[in-house]
Motif scaffolding. Structure first.
Motif, PDB file in Angstrom:
ATOM      1  N   GLU A  13       0.834  -1.212   0.000  1.00 27.66           N
ATOM      2  CA  GLU A  13       0.000   0.000   0.000  1.00 27.66           C
ATOM      3  C   GLU A  13       0.866   1.257   0.000  1.00 27.66           C
ATOM      4  O   GLU A  13       0.526   2.244  -0.652  1.00 27.66           O
ATOM      5  CB  GLU A  13      -0.952  -0.004   1.209  1.00 27.66           C
ATOM      6  CG  GLU A  13      -1.840   1.223   1.245  1.00 27.66           C
ATOM      7  CD  GLU A  13      -2.883   1.181   2.363  1.00 27.66           C
ATOM      8  OE1 GLU A  13      -3.401   0.098   2.665  1.00 27.66           O
ATOM      9  OE2 GLU A  13      -3.189   2.267   2.919  1.00 27.66           O
ATOM     10  N   ASP A  14       2.000   1.219   0.708  1.00 20.92           N
ATOM     11  CA  ASP A  14       2.806   2.442   0.776  1.00 20.92           C
ATOM     12  C   ASP A  14       3.597   2.690  -0.507  1.00 20.92           C
ATOM     13  O   ASP A  14       4.305   3.697  -0.612  1.00 20.92           O
ATOM     14  CB  ASP A  14       3.694   2.458   2.028  1.00 20.92           C
ATOM     15  CG  ASP A  14       4.747   1.370   2.010  1.00 20.92           C
ATOM     16  OD1 ASP A  14       4.901   0.684   0.982  1.00 20.92           O
ATOM     17  OD2 ASP A  14       5.424   1.194   3.038  1.00 20.92           O
ATOM     18  N   THR A  18       0.189   8.608  -5.300  1.00 16.95           N
ATOM     19  CA  THR A  18      -0.893   9.397  -4.710  1.00 16.95           C
ATOM     20  C   THR A  18      -1.107  10.704  -5.471  1.00 16.95           C
ATOM     21  O   THR A  18      -0.198  11.163  -6.152  1.00 16.95           O
ATOM     22  CB  THR A  18      -0.563   9.745  -3.247  1.00 16.95           C
ATOM     23  OG1 THR A  18       0.603  10.579  -3.232  1.00 16.95           O
ATOM     24  CG2 THR A  18      -0.357   8.508  -2.398  1.00 16.95           C
ATOM     25  N   LEU A  22      -8.504   4.481  -2.775  1.00 15.40           N
ATOM     26  CA  LEU A  22      -8.181   3.188  -2.175  1.00 15.40           C
ATOM     27  C   LEU A  22      -9.456   2.521  -1.689  1.00 15.40           C
ATOM     28  O   LEU A  22     -10.274   3.159  -1.029  1.00 15.40           O
ATOM     29  CB  LEU A  22      -7.277   3.477  -0.983  1.00 15.40           C
ATOM     30  CG  LEU A  22      -6.131   2.534  -0.684  1.00 15.40           C
ATOM     31  CD1 LEU A  22      -5.112   2.588  -1.821  1.00 15.40           C
ATOM     32  CD2 LEU A  22      -5.455   2.967   0.619  1.00 15.40           C
ATOM     33  N   ASP A  24     -10.586  -0.526   0.667  1.00 17.00           N
ATOM     34  CA  ASP A  24     -10.201  -1.552   1.639  1.00 17.00           C
ATOM     35  C   ASP A  24     -11.159  -2.732   1.432  1.00 17.00           C
ATOM     36  O   ASP A  24     -12.332  -2.677   1.818  1.00 17.00           O
ATOM     37  CB  ASP A  24     -10.304  -0.971   3.052  1.00 17.00           C
ATOM     38  CG  ASP A  24      -9.842  -1.953   4.108  1.00 17.00           C
ATOM     39  OD1 ASP A  24     -10.290  -3.121   4.079  1.00 17.00           O
ATOM     40  OD2 ASP A  24      -9.040  -1.552   4.969  1.00 17.00           O
ATOM     41  N   PHE A 266     -11.076   5.281   0.766  1.00 19.54           N
ATOM     42  CA  PHE A 266     -10.109   6.268   1.256  1.00 19.54           C
ATOM     43  C   PHE A 266      -9.432   6.955   0.079  1.00 19.54           C
ATOM     44  O   PHE A 266      -9.368   6.403  -1.022  1.00 19.54           O
ATOM     45  CB  PHE A 266      -9.030   5.571   2.101  1.00 19.54           C
ATOM     46  CG  PHE A 266      -9.600   4.797   3.269  1.00 19.54           C
ATOM     47  CD1 PHE A 266      -9.849   5.431   4.478  1.00 19.54           C
ATOM     48  CD2 PHE A 266      -9.919   3.451   3.135  1.00 19.54           C
ATOM     49  CE1 PHE A 266     -10.401   4.727   5.548  1.00 19.54           C
ATOM     50  CE2 PHE A 266     -10.470   2.740   4.198  1.00 19.54           C
ATOM     51  CZ  PHE A 266     -10.715   3.374   5.403  1.00 19.54           C
ATOM     52  N   LEU A 268      -5.732   7.996  -0.632  1.00 20.51           N
ATOM     53  CA  LEU A 268      -4.368   7.889  -0.116  1.00 20.51           C
ATOM     54  C   LEU A 268      -3.606   9.144  -0.529  1.00 20.51           C
ATOM     55  O   LEU A 268      -3.674   9.576  -1.688  1.00 20.51           O
ATOM     56  CB  LEU A 268      -3.696   6.636  -0.678  1.00 20.51           C
ATOM     57  CG  LEU A 268      -2.370   6.248   0.001  1.00 20.51           C
ATOM     58  CD1 LEU A 268      -2.619   5.723   1.413  1.00 20.51           C
ATOM     59  CD2 LEU A 268      -1.631   5.196  -0.835  1.00 20.51           C
ATOM     60  N   TRP A 299      -7.435   9.091   8.697  1.00 21.76           N
ATOM     61  CA  TRP A 299      -7.786   7.756   9.188  1.00 21.76           C
ATOM     62  C   TRP A 299      -6.736   7.260  10.191  1.00 21.76           C
ATOM     63  O   TRP A 299      -5.538   7.422   9.974  1.00 21.76           O
ATOM     64  CB  TRP A 299      -7.888   6.801   8.014  1.00 21.76           C
ATOM     65  CG  TRP A 299      -8.280   5.388   8.336  1.00 21.76           C
ATOM     66  CD1 TRP A 299      -7.526   4.266   8.140  1.00 21.76           C
ATOM     67  CD2 TRP A 299      -9.537   4.942   8.859  1.00 21.76           C
ATOM     68  NE1 TRP A 299      -8.241   3.154   8.501  1.00 21.76           N
ATOM     69  CE2 TRP A 299      -9.471   3.531   8.948  1.00 21.76           C
ATOM     70  CE3 TRP A 299     -10.706   5.595   9.260  1.00 21.76           C
ATOM     71  CZ2 TRP A 299     -10.534   2.762   9.434  1.00 21.76           C
ATOM     72  CZ3 TRP A 299     -11.757   4.835   9.738  1.00 21.76           C
ATOM     73  CH2 TRP A 299     -11.666   3.439   9.822  1.00 21.76           C
ATOM     74  N   LYS A 335       2.706   8.281   3.800  1.00 30.38           N
ATOM     75  CA  LYS A 335       1.391   8.184   3.162  1.00 30.38           C
ATOM     76  C   LYS A 335       0.315   7.976   4.204  1.00 30.38           C
ATOM     77  O   LYS A 335       0.487   7.206   5.144  1.00 30.38           O
ATOM     78  CB  LYS A 335       1.393   7.059   2.126  1.00 30.38           C
ATOM     79  CG  LYS A 335       2.243   7.472   0.931  1.00 30.38           C
ATOM     80  CD  LYS A 335       2.376   6.452  -0.154  1.00 30.38           C
ATOM     81  CE  LYS A 335       3.290   7.042  -1.240  1.00 30.38           C
ATOM     82  NZ  LYS A 335       3.682   6.071  -2.250  1.00 30.38           N
ATOM     83  N   ARG A 337      -4.084   7.616   4.905  1.00 30.75           N
ATOM     84  CA  ARG A 337      -5.428   7.444   4.360  1.00 30.75           C
ATOM     85  C   ARG A 337      -6.325   8.576   4.849  1.00 30.75           C
ATOM     86  O   ARG A 337      -6.332   8.883   6.042  1.00 30.75           O
ATOM     87  CB  ARG A 337      -6.036   6.130   4.836  1.00 30.75           C
ATOM     88  CG  ARG A 337      -5.458   4.859   4.237  1.00 30.75           C
ATOM     89  CD  ARG A 337      -6.235   3.672   4.795  1.00 30.75           C
ATOM     90  NE  ARG A 337      -5.800   2.394   4.238  1.00 30.75           N
ATOM     91  CZ  ARG A 337      -6.468   1.254   4.404  1.00 30.75           C
ATOM     92  NH1 ARG A 337      -7.598   1.238   5.119  1.00 30.75           N
ATOM     93  NH2 ARG A 337      -6.031   0.128   3.875  1.00 30.75           N
TER      94      ARG A 337
END
Lengths: 374, 374
Positions: A13-14, A18, A22, A24, A266, A268, A299, A335, A337
């Motif tokens: 994810e990182d 961006t 995103l 989840d 989200f 990111l 978040w 990064k 969320r």
């Protein structure tokens, strides 16, 4: 120009570029399952609203769990779904203009299509478009059950319009559209209960008057994520049109007794300027986030006054984070969320969903109806 | 998915499908001409900001009138311009992340590219990206001249960063980025004058300190549509980065002594539900219009209290018009021009500009960098 995807399957994810949209997947699937369970316990059907997700992929996941079809607001959204294999689509809105109506009529060759009307002139235009295309269009009468936006008055005005539709050789009367949009975000459960009780009574009365004229409503549709349990329990509505439940957003979370769904959507963002004096800039601003219902939440962090980090300012391409002395400051390049204030118009900015699970990118899905305004 | 164009050349304006992004070509060209004249009368150059228009076509029209290049905020915007033939592009922003930096470095093969930094870690990352690509990157130091968003402090901190850049084999020091964004929308001319006077002094001092260390600033850039005359007159700034002047919007028009440009950008909308009780719904809502700076104005109509028509409410796909008894009510199907509250994020929703002149569609131009957030 379509933007390239900001990630590839398998990435951490990182590593996602961006700003990115995103999803989840664990939270998202749990939302779909929860809604399917809740609706199954009622006599109503789910026809999920695709104005939220704009994706045939997500539509299919909803339908695999029992949704009978999809709602859209625009002809261009209906196209994106029909072309993506969705077999049953209702445009929960009036459609005005010959070019749009020709596109809509054409879609009936590949999918079951319905559309709403609230004026005889629209019925005449729908009739002309259906005749020109050699198809029969399903038309619902929209009644205004409170929001005062579109729709004829419940009762005789609605019955007259339904009779006009039913009398047409090129149209079919499909039922009633009775959505109370404003009620979704009323902050107290009591306000929502009162608003929907009024909508239910208006709708019940109109359904009954139609029945007396020999017109059955195959669809009595309405409800959103904020009120669907009320319409489902009414015995009057048979189709629920919730959309946001699959994602949730900061605004729905502010409802008293908020809907029983988790944040799964989200944006990111990256800290892109050197943090200093308890503030830092991130790379998601007004073009990356809808702010009509307020700024996003960070978040996993509490508010600045509780020792956390807040998103406190926004400009076209930047957001400003702020925190109090002693808080764990975000680092340059980190990064984060963000939970969007309002999910639907935020999704509409992006070309891609980046689906993540367990810290890894699992899938990319196009936002197929991004920008589908017509 | 790219949306199909809502019009074809030769159509009447009232045949354009809606919502559509309309460009009034006479007003637009007059804005370009007026800015070219105003800048020519100063010692400064125009490097127009493409974050507003996101179009290589518009960039070329600006450059044909003397602009020396374009500004952008994002690497993906720089790509859209460079691929569209624009030879000189400055990213007036920090760029963080290895994937973005590799894309930026690659662009230097086809265009003159500059980028900003406000931290040694960014300079190190730019250096690594330039070395890996085998190119030399032009880097400007961003100084914070008031807005408190990005940028190092003017003076010694800026000088130290510039020396770090100039000492790199893979980078070139390109000058200073000194933009006061917040000043653009300060409502009184006096507030703007004071804010820019402070920015000019910070910048002048930093330029002088750099010169003492042997570092000349090829670019001293900043200014926007609300303040460019002040920076141009300073003798310190040599590049003006105005963007919105080509379109204007409702928010700039609310400035005291507003910028001397005409509204050329509109969202065309259709009355889509039967008007009643002094109100009607149009088909352009939150997905069609940025509302961070307020609701749109109805073009060619006075406010409701003055006998006209107002755009008074908005939801995802609808706007609500309202008028007083006795006003000329809009008709079902009628098309109206709206002046967006904020031009930049409104343009970013659309795939196409529809250029109109004398009531006819003259051209379609892609919004090539629509959604170019990365």
């Amino acid at each position: 120009m379509l933007q390239p995807p900001p990630a590839e399957p398998g990435m951490r994810e990182d590593e996602v570029d961006t700003p990115a949209l995103l999803l989840d997947l664990d939270a998202f699937e749990a939302n779909l399952d929860r809604m399917a369970e809740m609706v199954a316990a009622t006599g109503a059907r789910l026809r999920a609203h695709a104005k939220t997700h704009k994706s045939p992929v997500i539509a299919r996941l909803q339908m695999a769990r029992g949704a009978v079809g999809q709602c859209v607001q625009k002809v261009a959204e209906a196209e994106a779904l029909a072309w993506g294999g969705i077999p049953d689509i209702l445009v929960t809105n009036e459609v005005v203009g010959a070019r749009k109506l020709a596109r809509l009529a054409a879609l009936t060759r590949i999918a079951e299509i319905g559309v709403c009307a609230d004026h005889p002139a629209q019925v005449a235009a729908l009739e002309a478009a259906a005749e020109a295309a050699g198809v029969r269009l399903k038309v619902l009468v929209e009644i205004d059950v409170g929001p005062g936006r579109c729709g004829v008055r419940p009762g005789p005005e609605a019955v007259a319009l339904a009779e006009r539709i039913a009398a047409s050789r090129h149209l079919r009367f499909g039922g009633l559209q009775a959505y109370h949009g404003r009620a979704q975000h009323m902050r107290t459960p009591e306000e929502r209960r009162v608003a929907i009780a009024g909508a239910v009574e208006d709708t019940r009365r109109t359904v009954e008057q139609l029945r007396q004229r020999g017109l059955e409503c195959a669809i009595v549709g309405g409800a959103g994520t904020g009120t669907f349990a009320l319409e489902a329990a009414s015995g009057v509505y048979n189709e629920l049109q919730a959309g946001s439940y699959c994602f949730m957003d900061a605004d729905y979370a502010r409802n008293g007794e908020p809907p029983p769904f988790a944040h799964s959507l989200f944006v990111l963002t990256t800290v892109m300027s050197a943090p200093r004096d308890g503030a830092a800039a991130v790379d998601a601003g007004l073009k990356a986030l809808a702010v009509d219902s307020g700024l996003p939440l960070v978040w996993g962090r509490s508010a600045p006054e509780a020792g956390g980090v807040g998103y406190v300012g926004i400009s076209d391409e930047h957001g400003t984070l702020r925190w109090e002395a002693g808080a764990a400051a975000p680092a340059l390049g980190e990064k984060l969320r963000l939970v969007p204030g309002h999910c639907d118009p935020t999704v509409d900015r992006y070309d891609w969903y980046v689906g993540v699970r367990g810290g890894r990118v699992e899938c990319l899905w196009p936002v197929a109806a991004r920008g589908a305004m017509q």
